[in-house]
Design an enzyme around this catalytic site. Structure first.
Site, PDB file in Angstrom:
ATOM      1  N   ASP A  13     -22.292  -4.644  -6.990  1.00 46.94           N
ATOM      2  CA  ASP A  13     -23.156  -5.158  -5.941  1.00 46.94           C
ATOM      3  C   ASP A  13     -23.222  -6.682  -5.969  1.00 46.94           C
ATOM      4  O   ASP A  13     -22.715  -7.328  -6.889  1.00 46.94           O
ATOM      5  CB  ASP A  13     -24.570  -4.585  -6.106  1.00 46.94           C
ATOM      6  CG  ASP A  13     -24.645  -3.098  -5.806  1.00 46.94           C
ATOM      7  OD1 ASP A  13     -23.791  -2.605  -5.038  1.00 46.94           O
ATOM      8  OD2 ASP A  13     -25.556  -2.429  -6.337  1.00 46.94           O
ATOM      9  N   TYR A  39     -20.407  -0.736 -18.861  1.00 45.83           N
ATOM     10  CA  TYR A  39     -21.227  -1.835 -18.359  1.00 45.83           C
ATOM     11  C   TYR A  39     -22.075  -2.409 -19.489  1.00 45.83           C
ATOM     12  O   TYR A  39     -22.376  -1.715 -20.465  1.00 45.83           O
ATOM     13  CB  TYR A  39     -22.173  -1.362 -17.259  1.00 45.83           C
ATOM     14  CG  TYR A  39     -21.553  -1.150 -15.902  1.00 45.83           C
ATOM     15  CD1 TYR A  39     -21.567  -2.143 -14.930  1.00 45.83           C
ATOM     16  CD2 TYR A  39     -20.973   0.084 -15.566  1.00 45.83           C
ATOM     17  CE1 TYR A  39     -21.012  -1.927 -13.673  1.00 45.83           C
ATOM     18  CE2 TYR A  39     -20.423   0.299 -14.310  1.00 45.83           C
ATOM     19  CZ  TYR A  39     -20.443  -0.716 -13.377  1.00 45.83           C
ATOM     20  OH  TYR A  39     -19.902  -0.510 -12.128  1.00 45.83           O
TER      21      TYR A  39
END
Length: 249
Positions: free
Chosen positions: A52, A111
């Protein structure tokens, strides 16, 4: 056609995300432009994930196809890095089989989420400043509980178009180094906003706002409204994607 994988690092602060969007400059659009210019044919890169706006990457994998093989890969990497903006760098490029896909062939993705506990000019856009005292031990207990579940509807952005909320979390843990705290998580796939929602909920665990039992109830409720807030994008990094050995040449 010849297919290549490339590993990319980028600071996502000034981008609307990885994927091409009508309302801003994306990482994908920027890479397509420079790859097309240097290779002198239309190049479109496909990423392993769709980060994002404001999210960063240390090792995003993307694939692209060319009609003519790249003879000197190291020279090409050097050339394109000279042209790319300072916020994006190509780390490595390597040939793969034609049916290898950066997104669909991936076995897992990793992540990290970075938190700093005092002001630092070096982490302004690459970490979340959170000054409350955190109980890392109990947060790691929550990680162990997290790995026991597979349905993560409670941590998914609502009104998303995914067919399933099932994910297999392989690894999840917190480490603290002085005022720098890092959450690492690896899974076969991630839902939209999933990592940031998990981190926000675990901060509630770390401040003893909710208990481990309540954390489990949140997961089992399959209701995003019960989970914690979504932490800012600036602290999130896509670290790497992993692939089966058979895709490589």
């Amino acid at each position: 056609m010849y297919r290549y994988f490339c590993e990319i690092s980028y600071n996502g602060t000034d981008y609307c995300g990885w994927q091409i969007q009508p309302n801003g400059i994306s990482v994908q659009e920027t890479l397509n432009k420079y790859f097309t210019t240097i290779l002198r044919e239309n190049i479109e890169l496909t990423g392993a994930g769709r980060t994002d706006a404001g999210v960063h990457a240390k090792g995003m994998t993307a694939h692209f196809d060319v009609t003519t093989p790249i003879i000197d890969i190291q020279k090409f990497i050097s050339n394109i890095n000279n042209f790319l903006p300072s916020s994006i760098a190509i780390n490595i490029i390597y040939p793969v089989k034609n049916d290898a896909h950066s997104r669909f062939s991936a076995l897992g993705r990793r992540y990290e989420y970075h938190i700093i506990q005092k002001k630092s000019p070096f982490f302004t856009n690459t970490a979340y400043k959170y000054t409350k005292e955190l109980d890392i031990e109990v947060m790691n207990m929550a990680c162990e509980e997290l790995k026991k579940y597979s349905d993560f509807t409670s941590f998914s952005k609502v009104h998303t178009d995914v067919k399933t909320f099932i994910c297999s979390i392989k690894e999840a843990y917190w480490i603290k180094n002085n005022d720098h705290i890092i959450f690492t998580i690896e899974a076969d796939r991630f839902l939209r906003n999933m990592v940031r929602a998990i981190v926000g909920t675990m901060l509630d665990v770390g401040t003893h706002k909710i208990s481990i039992s309540q954390f489990k109830q949140i997961i089992e409720s399959k209701n995003r409204c019960n989970a914690g807030h979504s932490v800012p994008a600036c602290g999130l990094f896509f670290i790497k994607a992993t692939y089966p050995d058979e895709i490589y040449i």
